[in-house]
Scaffold this active site. Structure first.
Site, mmCIF file in Angstrom:
data_model
loop_
_atom_site.group_PDB
_atom_site.id
_atom_site.type_symbol
_atom_site.label_atom_id
_atom_site.label_comp_id
_atom_site.label_asym_id
_atom_site.label_seq_id
_atom_site.Cartn_x
_atom_site.Cartn_y
_atom_site.Cartn_z
ATOM 1 C CG HIS A 178 -1.718 0.885 1.368
ATOM 2 N ND1 HIS A 178 -1.300 2.246 2.270
ATOM 3 C CD2 HIS A 178 -2.203 1.923 0.867
ATOM 4 C CE1 HIS A 178 -2.253 3.086 2.289
ATOM 5 N NE2 HIS A 178 -2.928 3.109 0.831
ATOM 6 C CB SER A 179 0.469 3.973 0.087
ATOM 7 O OG SER A 179 1.410 5.818 0.422
ATOM 8 C CE1 TYR A 180 9.250 4.186 1.180
ATOM 9 C CE2 TYR A 180 9.024 2.891 2.529
ATOM 10 C CZ TYR A 180 9.818 3.554 1.769
ATOM 11 O OH TYR A 180 11.027 3.057 2.197
#
Length: 262
Positions: free
Chosen positions: A95-97
């Site tokens: 998720h995300s980074y």
């Protein structure tokens, strides 16, 4: 909330019947992969709780790996160690980074990658560069900076801005709790360059919101197309906290990635 599938390929399971003179040799059941979930910045492992519950109902084992959020190479080493400890195939989810982190993990047991509102950088790119390449991110103006003794800086989303910025479709009380328990991103991770990405050789699935204030939707679409994703699912009206607000939709994509080719 309406879920739009932009492009989707689902593998069809094939069965073979072996005939013998008196008995048939049974085909061994395929080994189910373990799902390794890697959270991103301003979140922590419990952000996957709803996804884990759904995957468990599908008979899939999950591990929510702790992501230190300190540096790209160091965080990737942490996740790489988790993958190495697992017997059998792995579906790696970021998720995300966390998407940048899973892109740095190369292991032959990884059968598929799933990017959940996540970065999928090319070699030499940073997430700071990618998020700023397309208009729409308002993250920078919401951040608090905490200077550390080693000369680096930790970044937090201001609690009063967390709900709107990160988790607009999550109930206010839950968003407030998530703001209080958020894990900071170190600026060395924010500006860390990616190495050769695993999505060039491992099949990938992408699921992301079209109301993401952290990563512009144009960036999501660009990264998914560049990675030649097997499936791209956009969720209309959802926030960056996709695993929290839409766990069933996220789990559905993970299940597809886990069962493709079986």
């Amino acid at each position: 909330m309406r879920i739009t599938t932009v492009f989707k390929l689902t593998a069809v399971a094939l069965g073979l019947t072996v005939a013998g003179a008196g008995c048939a040799a049974a085909e061994p059941a395929p080994v189910k992969p373990t799902v390794v979930l890697v959270h991103g910045a301003f979140a922590e492992s419990s952000s996957w709780n709803g996804v884990i519950d759904t995957l468990d109902q599908q008979g899939l084992t999950s591990i929510a790996a702790g992501n230190p959020l300190r540096s790209v190479s160091g965080d990737a080493d942490t996740v790489r160690s988790v993958v190495a400890s697992i017997d059998g195939p792995v579906v790696l989810v970021g998720h995300s980074y966390g998407g940048q982190v899973i892109s740095q993990v190369h292991d032959p047991k990884i059968k598929s990658l799933v990017y959940v509102a996540a970065f999928a950088p090319e070699e030499g790119e940073t997430i700071a560069e990618l998020s700023g390449r397309f208009p729409g991110s308002t993250l920078g103006e919401t951040l608090n900076k905490v200077a550390l003794p080693d000369g680096s800086t930790d970044l937090y989303i201001q609690p009063g801005k967390f709900h709107h910025q990160f988790a607009a479709d999550v109930p206010a009380a839950q968003a407030a709790r998530d703001a209080a328990t958020q894990r900071p991103l170190n600026d060395r991770a924010l500006n860390g360059k990616s190495g050769s990405p695993s999505w060039k050789s491992v099949p990938s699935w992408f699921v992301f919101p079209d109301a993401d204030y952290n990563i512009p939707v144009a960036a999501h679409r660009f990264m998914a197309e560049r990675a030649n994703a097997r499936a791209v699912v956009e969720i209309q009206g959802a926030s960056h906290a996709l695993a929290v607000s839409q766990p069933a939709a996220v789990a559905k994509v993970i299940v597809e990635a886990a069962t493709a080719g079986n």
